[in-house]
Design an enzyme around this catalytic site. Sequence first.
Site, PDB file in Angstrom:
ATOM      1  CE  LYS A 108      -4.147  -1.957   2.136  1.00  0.00           C
ATOM      2  NZ  LYS A 108      -5.125  -1.848   3.242  1.00  0.00           N
ATOM      3  CE  LYS A 189     -11.017  -8.407  -2.529  1.00  0.00           C
ATOM      4  NZ  LYS A 189     -10.446  -8.832  -1.224  1.00  0.00           N
ATOM      5  CE  LYS A 192     -15.384  -1.889   3.055  1.00  0.00           C
ATOM      6  NZ  LYS A 192     -14.564  -3.117   3.053  1.00  0.00           N
TER       7      LYS A 192
END
Length: 321
Positions: A108, A189, A192
Amino acid sequence: MTRLSGITPSGHAHIGNHLGAIRRWARQGRPGDLYFVSDLHAMTVSYNPARLRKLSRELLAVLVAAGIEPDQVFVQSDLVREVGALTWVLECACSFGEAARMTQFKQKSEGQGMVRLGLLTYPVLMAADILLQGAAEVPVGDDQAQHVELARSLARRFNTTYGEVFTVPEAVTPPTAARVRDLSDPGRKMSKSTQDSAGVVFVLDEPDLIRRKVRRAVTDSLGRVEYRPQEQPGLANLVEILSACVGKPPREVVAGFSSYGELKEAVADAVIEELRPLRERASALLADRAELDRIRKAGAERATERGAHRLSSALRLAGVG
């Protein structure tokens, strides 16, 4: 034996969250299991404060609306003083090397202009979530198993160095669930936090919107209604969603269709009916601010009480309580 699971309000909950985790928590949860909205975890990357607050309330409503007992849910930031204090104690028991080698931090932080310190220390915050509540089991996927291992190491180190306080948690593998892919790009995938919501079916989407999204789902030009995940990933994704909604194996549910359009209509119908009671109950809770506030306050009080003895013991043994 307490089992702890959390979900981060990085965006609106979607059908993948529902089928993969929330529905299972509601159906298979045991007395003593705990579920929390991990809003502090959402602060490790750039975020909008007002949106975070709104998403946290929405996700709390979704958990309760799904059938999880209200006395088993809480919002992480309502324990910010307790979990913050324990995080500091654990950070002082954690080495820089342990935090820096976390795979998620490496992934990240790569390519980010400003890497927040919270992204580095977030696994210690996660350890505090786990250890404060005395969780013995933490269901996680492969991407989070390393964080639970850090919690285990920190619990053992504190217990050995200062005195026995913490339960040493175990990472457990949750039952296999549908891995829902983005309808507009089955190579990724469903997420959200995606910037493009065209391929994401959110649990609070209205039926007409759900149907439009499913109808526009990417398939292929082969024209073969079969379950072949490698050759036809887009079609397989729709089949797997239908399979999870109706509770039948993918190869069984696909057998009755002769066209992609027919399959898509069936998927839309199944998803709409699967989400209908959840959407209605969540919407009612969100409209009843007083009731949702009552549930949240009670959950915070219970979670605080559960962790109070461990926190006070940890602080005292660490020499600061």
